[in-house]
Design a protein around this motif. Structure first.
Motif, mmCIF file in Angstrom:
data_model
loop_
_atom_site.group_PDB
_atom_site.id
_atom_site.type_symbol
_atom_site.label_atom_id
_atom_site.label_comp_id
_atom_site.label_asym_id
_atom_site.label_seq_id
_atom_site.Cartn_x
_atom_site.Cartn_y
_atom_site.Cartn_z
ATOM 1 N N THR A 30 1.294 8.482 11.093
ATOM 2 C CA THR A 30 1.444 8.206 9.666
ATOM 3 C C THR A 30 0.296 8.818 8.873
ATOM 4 O OG1 THR A 30 1.933 6.452 8.080
ATOM 5 C CG2 THR A 30 0.237 5.964 9.698
ATOM 6 N N THR A 31 0.486 8.874 7.571
ATOM 7 C CA THR A 31 -0.565 9.378 6.687
ATOM 8 C C THR A 31 -0.888 8.273 5.704
ATOM 9 O OG1 THR A 31 0.392 11.563 6.862
ATOM 10 C CG2 THR A 31 -1.158 11.233 5.072
ATOM 11 N N LEU A 32 -2.157 8.035 5.489
ATOM 12 C CA LEU A 32 -2.528 6.998 4.528
ATOM 13 C C LEU A 32 -3.677 7.474 3.659
ATOM 14 C CD1 LEU A 32 -5.246 5.595 5.965
ATOM 15 C CD2 LEU A 32 -3.458 4.900 7.521
ATOM 16 N N THR A 33 -3.891 6.736 2.608
ATOM 17 C CA THR A 33 -4.947 7.102 1.674
ATOM 18 C C THR A 33 -5.961 5.971 1.616
ATOM 19 O OG1 THR A 33 -3.292 8.256 0.391
ATOM 20 C CG2 THR A 33 -5.376 7.841 -0.713
ATOM 21 N N GLU A 34 -7.238 6.332 1.708
ATOM 22 C CA GLU A 34 -8.295 5.331 1.516
ATOM 23 C C GLU A 34 -9.416 6.016 0.759
ATOM 24 O OE1 GLU A 34 -9.607 2.394 4.670
ATOM 25 O OE2 GLU A 34 -11.532 3.358 4.290
ATOM 26 N N ASN A 35 -9.895 5.321 -0.238
ATOM 27 C CA ASN A 35 -11.036 5.838 -0.968
ATOM 28 C C ASN A 35 -10.748 7.228 -1.544
ATOM 29 O OD1 ASN A 35 -13.674 5.808 -1.847
ATOM 30 N ND2 ASN A 35 -14.502 6.640 0.073
ATOM 31 N N GLY A 36 -9.476 7.455 -1.914
ATOM 32 C CA GLY A 36 -9.081 8.735 -2.503
ATOM 33 C C GLY A 36 -8.960 9.863 -1.491
ATOM 34 N N LEU A 37 -9.092 9.548 -0.204
ATOM 35 C CA LEU A 37 -8.986 10.582 0.831
ATOM 36 C C LEU A 37 -7.753 10.310 1.687
ATOM 37 C CD1 LEU A 37 -12.739 10.571 1.881
ATOM 38 C CD2 LEU A 37 -11.596 12.340 0.567
ATOM 39 N N ARG A 38 -7.228 11.400 2.285
ATOM 40 C CA ARG A 38 -6.025 11.227 3.111
ATOM 41 C C ARG A 38 -6.384 11.302 4.587
ATOM 42 N NH1 ARG A 38 -0.753 13.177 2.041
ATOM 43 N NH2 ARG A 38 -1.341 15.301 2.620
ATOM 44 N N PHE A 39 -5.713 10.457 5.348
ATOM 45 C CA PHE A 39 -5.982 10.418 6.791
ATOM 46 C C PHE A 39 -4.665 10.464 7.565
ATOM 47 C CE2 PHE A 39 -9.570 8.431 4.747
ATOM 48 C CZ PHE A 39 -10.658 8.995 5.408
ATOM 49 N N HIS A 40 -4.620 11.347 8.562
ATOM 50 C CA HIS A 40 -3.510 11.334 9.511
ATOM 51 C C HIS A 40 -3.943 10.452 10.671
ATOM 52 C CE1 HIS A 40 -1.266 14.247 7.430
ATOM 53 N NE2 HIS A 40 -1.951 15.309 7.767
ATOM 54 N N VAL A 41 -3.030 9.607 11.113
ATOM 55 C CA VAL A 41 -3.351 8.667 12.192
ATOM 56 C C VAL A 41 -2.150 8.546 13.121
ATOM 57 C CG1 VAL A 41 -3.897 6.242 12.653
ATOM 58 C CG2 VAL A 41 -4.828 7.307 10.619
ATOM 59 N N ASP A 42 -2.387 8.548 14.412
ATOM 60 C CA ASP A 42 -1.323 8.215 15.365
ATOM 61 C C ASP A 42 -1.707 6.870 15.983
ATOM 62 O OD1 ASP A 42 0.447 7.874 17.390
ATOM 63 O OD2 ASP A 42 0.226 9.871 18.257
ATOM 64 N N LEU A 43 -1.038 5.824 15.526
ATOM 65 C CA LEU A 43 -1.430 4.474 15.946
ATOM 66 C C LEU A 43 -1.263 4.235 17.447
ATOM 67 C CD1 LEU A 43 -0.473 1.715 13.393
ATOM 68 C CD2 LEU A 43 -2.665 2.776 13.857
ATOM 69 N N ALA A 44 -0.463 5.074 18.081
ATOM 70 C CA ALA A 44 -0.289 4.918 19.537
ATOM 71 C C ALA A 44 -1.519 5.426 20.274
ATOM 72 C CB ALA A 44 0.957 5.674 19.987
ATOM 73 N N LYS A 45 -2.320 6.280 19.618
ATOM 74 C CA LYS A 45 -3.420 6.939 20.343
ATOM 75 C C LYS A 45 -4.804 6.673 19.781
ATOM 76 C CE LYS A 45 -0.642 10.896 21.797
ATOM 77 N NZ LYS A 45 -0.219 12.210 21.349
ATOM 78 N N VAL A 46 -4.886 6.245 18.546
ATOM 79 C CA VAL A 46 -6.218 6.078 17.937
ATOM 80 C C VAL A 46 -6.328 4.730 17.225
ATOM 81 C CG1 VAL A 46 -6.484 8.567 17.578
ATOM 82 C CG2 VAL A 46 -5.569 7.156 15.730
#
Ligand SMILES: C[S@@+](CC[C@H](N)C(=O)[O-])C[C@H]1O[C@@H](n2cnc3c(N)ncnc32)[C@H](O)[C@@H]1O
Length: 575
Positions: free
Chosen positions: A366-382
């Motif tokens: 998934t992709t999410l935004t925090e603090n005006g920045l974008r992050f790609h995350v794979d919840l199965a691995k990280v």
């Protein structure tokens, strides 16, 4: 002259309301109906009638129809031009249910202004009516069709209809805004039904007396459509559902009388209507509460990471996990597209969650935004925890552009990348190769890759390597967010400068170390862990409670400047 106020006969009382209950059969939940009723104010799934029945075999499939509820109400049919002001005057007597407009539009309540004079009625143009009813914006099939038919009967002197845009006129106008929201009005047989996707209003009973002049003028088919000019329904409070006109409160009658005296042509009617609330109307907790066995805690809390909602279901919820997930998905669309359940507590080295996808799409990337920045995350691995956003913000607020930050357990970089926006340089490290991969991708995604250097090694080795290198003198802040064990990694600071000349120039960084404590005095307990790891007492420790992660279990953050005695200690630990 007085306006008409038609009297209506009383309705029959509602049948006994029904309520779903589940019972277990061969470890599978089955659904039965009970006649338990609760008579609270307002709409409820435990009240009213349900025209559908849940099939016992479909326990893994949510049958949305079983959440349809029909409520009998009374409504005042009033001229649309007067609707808004009447709504204001009658407010305390109108329906006051959440998410339900008390002004309803149903097919056949419209009249085209150009036809109004034919009827001898004083009709205000639709566009002039700035009342709330217009915000409803339902488009009406019947009025334009009636208008077209009327025109078709209007012959000119040569004996044929002289109207070029007949086809265009008969095409119902579309209101883009409401069309998008799925609002429309349908004609079902002879019923007049106003719909907006989750609620439907249907007039079930009204005065049959028809003006003879009207019948002659507009024809039988129009009479059947009760074409009496633009009107709206003002839904009355449920306590009046069985009242006749005489039983309405004096306050309502007085207001209507006052309006009626203003005009000779105003007509008010008291009509019976059915208000149907569909699955989409009910909120998540209402559906879950009706669906789960009585007394079971309703699992409404979940955490979100991008488009993923992750639940933490209890043992007792597991037989219903798919149904619960479907409701969570339906009620949180479109933001949530995947619903998963945490199947184990986080106790692996990389702090990743073991998730079982229960509803929606199966991607945990998934992709999410925090603090005006974008992050790609794979919840199965990280690892990712949105709840730490505020804490990260607090830490960042203490950084300046002169700082050089070392993030020892950086994960995919929520702090490291945010810090890179503020500080001079960031050294970010994680043991998990996937986390490092995402950390690099996220640095590029946010165009901060030039300020971040990424490492993939054990935290203890990373600390020693950084302070053994020429970067040591520049590092001003060290962040250690691995609450289970970070305090024990502090021993890596012992003796980091022991081989350097004591009269050289040194920087003693500010260390921010996170930890959990279940102790009665969590601050004291965490302080002790730090002292044991450093083999020294750290002075001037700024200790703060970050959040309660479980009953009696605190996450803490201790910030202190690395003691000189620790950095020059002779007893270093071996990596
Ligand atoms: C609680 S997470 C914090 C991640 C990040 N700071 C955040 O807030 O999202 C801890 C991270 O430490 C990493 N980690 C675990 N053991 C480690 C070790 N021995 N050395 C370095 N990193 C480690 C895990 O892979 C995980 O990404």
């Amino acid at each position: 002259m007085m306006s008409n106020l038609f009297l209506k006969p009383q309705l029959h009382l509602l049948p006994i309301p029904s309520k779903f209950i589940f019972s277990h059969t061969f470890n599978k939940p089955s659904i039965t109906f009970s006649t338990t009723a609760s008579f609270s104010y307002g709409p409820s799934l435990h009240k009213s009638t349900n025209p559908h029945h849940q099939n016992d075999d479909d326990v893994d499939i949510l049958n949305e129809q079983t959440f349809t509820r029909v409520f009998n109400l009374a409504a005042l049919r009033v001229p649309s031009a007067e609707c808004s002001s009447l709504e204001n005057r009658l407010r305390g007597h109108l329906l006051n249910w959440p998410r339900i407009r008390n002004i309803a539009r149903v097919p056949g309540d419209e009249i085209d202004p150009s036809i109004a004079p034919l009827l001898g009625q004083q009709i205000h143009a639709e566009d002039d009516n700035k009342g709330k009813s217009d915000e409803n914006g339902d488009f009406l099939i019947s009025s334009s069709v009636l208008y077209r038919d009327k025109l078709a009967k209007t012959f000119n002197t040569r004996g044929y209809v002289n109207f070029r845009n007949l086809a265009k006129i008969s095409r119902p106008k579309r209101n883009k805004k409401n069309e998008k929201e799925g609002e429309f009005v349908e004609v079902e047989g002879n019923k007049r039904v106003g719909k907006n996707g989750y609620v439907e209003v249907e007039v079930v009973e009204e005065e049959n007396g028809v003006d003879e002049g009207l019948r002659k003028l507009i024809g039988e088919e129009f009479v059947n459509s009760k074409w009496r000019g633009s009107t709206r329904l003002l839904l009355l409070d449920e306590r009046y559902k069985n009242c006749g006109v005489e039983e309405l409160p004096e306050a309502i009658k007085a207001v209507l009388k006052e309006y009626a005296e203003k005009s000779t042509t105003l007509t008010f009617e008291l009509v019976r209507c059915k208000l149907t609330l569909f699955y989409d109307y009910w909120q998540m907790n209402e559906i879950l509460e009706a669906m789960l066995p009585e007394g079971m805690i309703v699992p409404t809390a979940f955490e979100t990471v991008g488009h993923i909602a992750h639940l933490n279901l209890r043992e007792e919820h597991l037989p219903y996990k798919k149904l619960i997930a479907k409701v969570v998905l339906d009620k949180n669309k479109p933001k949530i597209r995947t619903v998963a359940n945490k199947i184990d507590s986080i106790d692996n080295e990389y702090r990743t969650m073991q998730l079982e996808v229960l509803a929606g799409n199966h991607s945990l990337v998934t992709t999410l935004t925090e603090n005006g920045l974008r992050f790609h995350v794979d919840l199965a691995k990280v690892y990712w925890n949105s709840r730490l956003g505020t804490e990260r913000q607090r830490l960042l607020s203490g950084f300046t552009r002169n700082d050089v930050v070392c993030d020892v357990f950086s994960g995919v970089g929520p702090l490291a990348i945010s810090a890179a926006k503020i500080v001079k340089r960031v050294f970010a490290n994680d043991l998990n190769p996937y986390a490092v991969e995402y950390l690099e991708r996220n640095s590029v995604l946010n165009k901060l890759e030039r300020k971040i250097k990424v490492f993939n090694m054990d935290g203890r080795r990373f600390i020693k390597a950084m302070f053994a290198s020429d970067k040591a003198h520049s590092i001003t802040q060290v962040v250690m967010n691995l609450p289970n064990d970070a305090a024990e990694f502090l021993d890596a600071f012992r003796g980091i400068y022991k081989d350097r000349p004591k009269d050289g120039e040194f920087t003693f960084p500010m260390i921010h170390v996170y930890g959990f404590s279940k102790a009665e005095d969590p601050e004291f307990n965490f302080h002790e862990r730090i002292r044991i790891a450093l083999l020294e007492v750290a002075v001037n420790v700024d200790m703060r409670r970050v959040r309660l992660v479980a009953p009696g279990k605190w996450m803490l953050c201790a910030s202190f400047i690395l003691p000189k005695s620790v950095a020059f200690a002779n007893t270093a630990v071996d990596a």
